[in-house]
Design an enzyme around this catalytic site. Structure first.
Site, PDB file in Angstrom:
ATOM      1  CG  HIS A   1      -7.741  -3.841  -2.596  1.00 52.38           C
ATOM      2  ND1 HIS A   1      -7.079  -5.221  -2.841  1.00 52.38           N
ATOM      3  CD2 HIS A   1      -6.949  -2.963  -3.333  1.00 52.38           C
ATOM      4  CE1 HIS A   1      -6.104  -4.928  -3.723  1.00 52.38           C
ATOM      5  NE2 HIS A   1      -6.097  -3.780  -4.211  1.00 52.38           N
TER       6      HIS A   1
ATOM      7  CB  SER B   1       1.990   0.175  -5.084  1.00 54.71           C
ATOM      8  OG  SER B   1       1.776  -0.798  -4.328  1.00 54.71           O
TER       9      SER B   1
ATOM     10  N   GLY C   1      -3.542   4.469  -6.807  1.00 52.32           N
ATOM     11  CA  GLY C   1      -2.555   3.451  -6.030  1.00 52.32           C
ATOM     12  C   GLY C   1      -3.068   2.199  -5.552  1.00 52.32           C
ATOM     13  CB  CYS C   2      -1.640  -0.944  -4.154  1.00 45.30           C
ATOM     14  SG  CYS C   2      -2.414  -2.377  -4.117  1.00 45.30           S
ATOM     15  CD  GLN C   3      -1.902  -0.241   1.270  1.00 46.55           C
ATOM     16  OE1 GLN C   3      -2.679   0.264   1.956  1.00 46.55           O
ATOM     17  NE2 GLN C   3      -1.340  -1.352   1.586  1.00 46.55           N
TER      18      GLN C   3
END
Lengths: 411, 136
Positions: free
Chosen positions: A367, B118, B50-52
């Site tokens: 993001h 992550s 998660g971040c991804q």
């Protein structure tokens, strides 16, 4: 070869000066397309870091001895180099920080101290989290109100909506010069005029513009301009806040400590003058000195030639990517820098990024610290290739074939 | 097959691959094959952000053995989940709580468990261990 006082743009010659570009990753030649996240460092910056710690290392502004004076001279010379590069009126207007985020937090705290409940901060829908969260924290602290100017699907600021949100209540417009996720170049000079017309100040986040465009803070007429050294071929951990002198004078200090004081007693402390009022504690002396080296390196090339090369790369990559079925470019502003953000129908950016990595290609997926922007496009993230002046068309050819291979593996 | 034997089997499976792309091709195939959680089980409370990429995890205890159901929005993450489930399904909570999942390191996928990725896998393994401990 020198053209005027600038070196002729030659990508091979430029590449040779970046040792990090000459390495194998998983046995493949590195292709570094993550310049939006950070840039690689030229040999002259690496040499300057080595020289500083091998010879001049001393604390600044207080030693009477030779080395301290050498370090202080280097540090203050750097301030003047940055002043000239940004065309700031005075060197006192250049404050050294830890980076863009630190600069924004400084303004959010110190300028924020001058604000009261009901005052408005206007940002845009394409801001990085570091130009959102400090303002939210200020709003919580002071009861200010955060307003967000929307963008269209192409990733451009909707000017009528921006105008409608701007009012006498607006005390600060905080806007990115160039979007890290989309590449959109915002018309900051025009926005500064609009902000000033209602009596607001404007902060320009230059994290993504410092390495791609000529910055002239007086022409832009911004009140604050922030950037990070590491995105402009300098060391990490250091950055710059430019602020107009009159405004910085009015603002209270951000952090207390050594160097920012005139006199300390237990009853009362008086603060040092600008710029030291905002530079508490021992700063990143080596970083500051070497940032000036990076700026000298960049300014030895003609910025227009750099831009031409980078835009050619981005347009070429974009044209090639869109020949694949299901590829969508995210961010199609008319005025755009060398960022190509894209999605592939049915495939997760993380999967494509992982497979590109194993082919030696560094891109960013996710993001991009712009979750509200990703929510606007209703996507979990993008794959972002961001180019610098040392990247080549051949690298893009390899990248395109690696993307194709990845898509075929995942479909 | 014991937990350790299952880990060894995966290590041997991966030994035949010469390069990274072959390894990932295999993981992707695993990811594509596995419909590992029912759509109606993909609820907020089973989601690990998660971040991804995101992971959904559900577990149950049947006849003293744990059963895991999981999914991810990223195929590579899903493939790695497939490997984890192959090792952990039908094992007792006691064994799962104390197992060292060393095969991940040995097949060279430890980067997916590092904080830089992550991607929810680290949290997923933590949650698996927690659910096993609670079932003990």
């Amino acid at each position: 070869m020198i053209q005027g006082n600038k070196k002729k743009f030659n990508v091979r010659e430029i590449r040779e000066q970046f040792p990090a570009l000459r390495q194998l990753i998983y046995g493949k030649n590195l292709i570094y397309f993550d310049n939006g996240a950070t840039s690689q460092k030229p040999q002259m910056v690496l040499d300057a870091i080595n020289l500083y710690y091998s010879k001049d290392n001393a604390n600044i502004h207080r030693g009477v001895h030779y080395m301290s004076q050498q370090a202080t001279n280097g540090y203050e010379d750097s301030r003047r180099t940055i002043q000239n590069y940004l065309n700031a009126e005075k060197s006192e207007e250049i404050i050294f920080t830890k980076g863009t985020t630190d600069g924004i937090n400084l303004v959010a705290f110190s300028y924020g101290q001058l604000l009261s409940a009901g005052d408005e901060i206007l940002i845009t829908a394409m801001e990085h989290h570091s130009n959102i969260v400090p303002w939210q924290m200020l709003c919580e602290r002071k009861g200010c109100v955060l307003k967000v100017a929307p963008i269209n699907k192409k990733g451009e600021l909707i000017m009528e909506a921006f105008d409608a949100l701007l009012s006498k209540k607006t005390k600060l417009v905080a806007v990115t010069h160039i979007s890290n996720a989309l590449g959109t170049i915002n018309p900051v000079k025009e926005l500064a005029k609009k902000a000033h017309a209602v009596g607001a100040k404007i902060l320009v986040d230059g994290a993504q513009s410092i390495q791609h465009t000529k910055i002239d803070v007086q022409d832009m007429n911004c009140d604050f301009f922030v950037f990070s050294s590491h995105k402009v071929f300098g060391p990490t951990g250091v950055g710059v806040l430019y602020g107009k002198e009159a405004l910085l004078e009015k603002m209270p200090p951000y952090q207390g400590g050594g160097d920012m004081i005139l006199k300390v007693t237990f009853e009362r402390t008086t603060y040092n003058e600008l710029p030291y009022k905002f530079e508490a504690g021992t700063p990143h002396i080596a970083g500051v000195i070497c940032l000036a080296k990076a700026i000298e390196f960049l300014s030895s090339y003609d910025m227009e030639a750099i831009q031409k090369h980078e835009i050619e790369l981005a347009e070429y990559a974009q044209d090639m990517l869109t020949t694949f079925e299901g590829v969508h470019i995210i961010g199609e502003a008319k005025k755009k820098t060398s960022v190509v953000s894209f999605t592939v129908d049915g495939l997760h950016p993380f999967d494509i990024g992982t497979l590109l990595d194993k082919q030696g290609i560094a891109v960013r997926t996710g993001h991009h610290c712009t979750q509200p922007l990703m929510d606007f496009y209703k996507i979990p993230g993008t794959i972002r290739a961001s180019f610098a002046f040392y990247n080549t068309k051949e690298e893009i050819d390899f990248f395109i074939s690696a993307v194709e291979k990845s898509i075929n593996m995942l479909r | 097959m014991t937990l350790e034997e299952k880990q060894q089997e995966i290590i041997q499976d991966f030994a035949i691959f010469d390069d990274w792309m072959e390894k990932y091709e295999y993981i992707i195939e695993l990811g594509k094959e596995l419909p590992i959680i029912q759509a109606d089980k993909k609820t907020e409370d089973r989601l690990i952000i998660g971040c991804q990429s995101q992971v959904w995890l559900d577990s149950s205890l049947e006849n003293g053995k744990m059963q895991f159901y999981a999914d991810s929005d990223a195929i590579i993450t899903k493939g790695i989940i497939g490997l984890l489930i192959r090792v952990l399904n039908n094992e007792t909570p006691e064994d799962i709580a104390k197992v060292d999942l060393h095969f991940i390191r040995e097949i060279g996928l430890q980067e997916h468990l590092s904080i830089t990725r992550s991607n929810g896998l680290v949290s997923m393994i933590k949650k698996i261990k927690m659910s096993a401990l609670m079932a003990v």
